[in-house]
Design an enzyme around this catalytic site. Sequence first.
Site, mmCIF file in Angstrom:
data_model
loop_
_atom_site.group_PDB
_atom_site.id
_atom_site.type_symbol
_atom_site.label_atom_id
_atom_site.label_comp_id
_atom_site.label_asym_id
_atom_site.label_seq_id
_atom_site.Cartn_x
_atom_site.Cartn_y
_atom_site.Cartn_z
ATOM 1 N N GLY A 100 -35.612 3.471 -22.747
ATOM 2 C CA GLY A 100 -36.800 4.126 -22.209
ATOM 3 C C GLY A 100 -37.716 3.153 -21.493
ATOM 4 O O GLY A 100 -37.378 2.606 -20.456
ATOM 5 N N GLU A 143 -42.420 6.529 -24.275
ATOM 6 C CA GLU A 143 -43.845 6.358 -23.968
ATOM 7 C C GLU A 143 -44.348 7.580 -23.199
ATOM 8 O O GLU A 143 -44.198 7.629 -21.987
ATOM 9 C CB GLU A 143 -44.067 5.077 -23.181
ATOM 10 C CG GLU A 143 -43.601 3.842 -23.975
ATOM 11 C CD GLU A 143 -43.921 2.521 -23.290
ATOM 12 O OE1 GLU A 143 -44.854 2.461 -22.473
ATOM 13 O OE2 GLU A 143 -43.224 1.545 -23.582
ATOM 14 N N TYR A 144 -44.918 8.532 -23.929
ATOM 15 C CA TYR A 144 -45.166 8.641 -25.363
ATOM 16 C C TYR A 144 -44.909 10.084 -25.757
ATOM 17 O O TYR A 144 -45.132 10.994 -24.943
ATOM 18 C CB TYR A 144 -46.638 8.294 -25.697
ATOM 19 C CG TYR A 144 -47.021 6.897 -25.269
ATOM 20 C CD1 TYR A 144 -46.734 5.794 -26.083
ATOM 21 C CD2 TYR A 144 -47.625 6.682 -24.038
ATOM 22 C CE1 TYR A 144 -47.082 4.506 -25.684
ATOM 23 C CE2 TYR A 144 -47.971 5.386 -23.639
ATOM 24 C CZ TYR A 144 -47.688 4.307 -24.456
ATOM 25 O OH TYR A 144 -48.011 3.042 -24.050
ATOM 26 N N ASP A 202 -52.141 -5.043 -23.497
ATOM 27 C CA ASP A 202 -52.658 -4.131 -22.453
ATOM 28 C C ASP A 202 -53.956 -3.447 -22.908
ATOM 29 O O ASP A 202 -54.265 -2.337 -22.465
ATOM 30 C CB ASP A 202 -51.625 -3.053 -22.039
ATOM 31 C CG ASP A 202 -50.360 -3.659 -21.439
ATOM 32 O OD1 ASP A 202 -50.464 -4.722 -20.793
ATOM 33 O OD2 ASP A 202 -49.280 -3.078 -21.621
ATOM 34 N N TRP A 349 -43.141 -9.081 -26.244
ATOM 35 C CA TRP A 349 -42.843 -8.577 -24.901
ATOM 36 C C TRP A 349 -43.343 -9.630 -23.931
ATOM 37 O O TRP A 349 -44.557 -9.782 -23.814
ATOM 38 C CB TRP A 349 -43.519 -7.221 -24.618
ATOM 39 C CG TRP A 349 -43.172 -6.789 -23.240
ATOM 40 C CD1 TRP A 349 -43.878 -7.052 -22.090
ATOM 41 C CD2 TRP A 349 -41.976 -6.090 -22.834
ATOM 42 N NE1 TRP A 349 -43.205 -6.561 -21.003
ATOM 43 C CE2 TRP A 349 -42.035 -5.973 -21.434
ATOM 44 C CE3 TRP A 349 -40.862 -5.594 -23.515
ATOM 45 C CZ2 TRP A 349 -41.016 -5.355 -20.693
ATOM 46 C CZ3 TRP A 349 -39.870 -4.975 -22.774
ATOM 47 C CH2 TRP A 349 -39.956 -4.857 -21.384
#
Length: 377
Positions: A100, A143-144, A202, A349
Amino acid sequence: MLLLTLILSATTLQFTSAASDKIICYYASWGANRPGNGKFTPEDIDANLCTHVNYAFLGLNDDGSLLILDNATDITNGGLQKVAALKKTNPALKALFSLGGYAAGTATFTAVAADATKRATMAKSALEFFETYNFDGLDVDWEYPLEGDRANFITLLSDLKEAFRPGGYLLTVAVAAIPTDAAYDVPAMSNVLDVINVMTYDFHGSWAGVTAQNSPLYASPLDGEWQRDNLNANSSITHWILSGADPQKLAIGIAFYGHAFTLVDASQHDLGSPSSGPAPPGDFTENMGTLGYNELCEFHKNGIIEWDDTQKVPYLYDDTLWVGFDNPKSVALKAQYAKDNNLAGVMIWSIETDDLHATCGTKNALLHAVNDAMKAN
Ligand SMILES: *[C@@H]1O[C@H](CO)[C@@H](O)[C@H](O)[C@H]1NC(C)=O
Ligand SMILES: *[C@@H]1O[C@H](CO)[C@@H](O)[C@H](O)[C@H]1NC(C)=O
């Protein structure tokens, strides 16, 4: 008194034996196609510095079967095969398909989760992929899920886990930092999943209009009340636990990149300084408003770095560029947080923007700092 001490030390032993030891390394496969020093292939992964490698991303066909998204990178150039081959170096390493991602959106996930035949096809296809590519599990990065997906999401995860259990395959997810941002049944997720990777980054970017941190560990004095209780890694992990997640299932997210702003005035470079928008893309990652740690090392070595001791992250400024990022010190503090709070461990990440060429001084400095902190007593 002696008895009490014995009981206490037994409890402590039991407590520490449930170790915070997972170092879950997302690898963005497209890193193999970046130019110059930005190129990072699966052979560049140090197999002894990760416990899990999550290969991003695979897709989902309408019928529920798994989909190779980039045949040249994943198959012809051997991306998947080379990640599986890392297990020769570290036999304990687990390789997972990450399925995804943000760009994949939600429509296919919604349709597959709602349909028993498609869920069964997805489970069967995943098992075939594990077999074909010598992988050990699946990481669902939807997401999501929305309100209408809430129950189906759990049914999907339960069906997958049931199919995976006989072979001992892992099932993990990547989730929003704020549990109420998506339709999560947190206790049920915690029950069925092996690991919940919390995307604690983020939090702030150019959309904020003023400079602020990508992945603060704690709140900033500049935060409003809602921000203080939501936009930092500690509040995120706290909310996941209060929502019913077993801490031992949670991995705190660590970013190997920063959010990059253009300053209105180069002489105003504190936190909360006016920004005219995102910084231009970096030469390696080619994305507006973010820069990899490797790009900061390669192109902004002369930038001034300040340590934000309240939020426990640094920021860099260089003329009108301003970046809130993570360095070896801040990633070590997040690893320490995982241990202090008895979490499963950390999730990264993503490892291909580490300092592969030791441009800042140490090869893969961020991943080494994470490992040193996780493995220290
Ligand atoms: C993917 O690459 C392999 C090996 O190069 C090739 O045999 C196969 O046909 C390709 N599949 C697609 C869908 O292009
Ligand atoms: C961690 O976050 C929770 C929830 O927002 C908050 O109550 C707590 O004070 C925070 N801890 C620190 C040290 O800031």
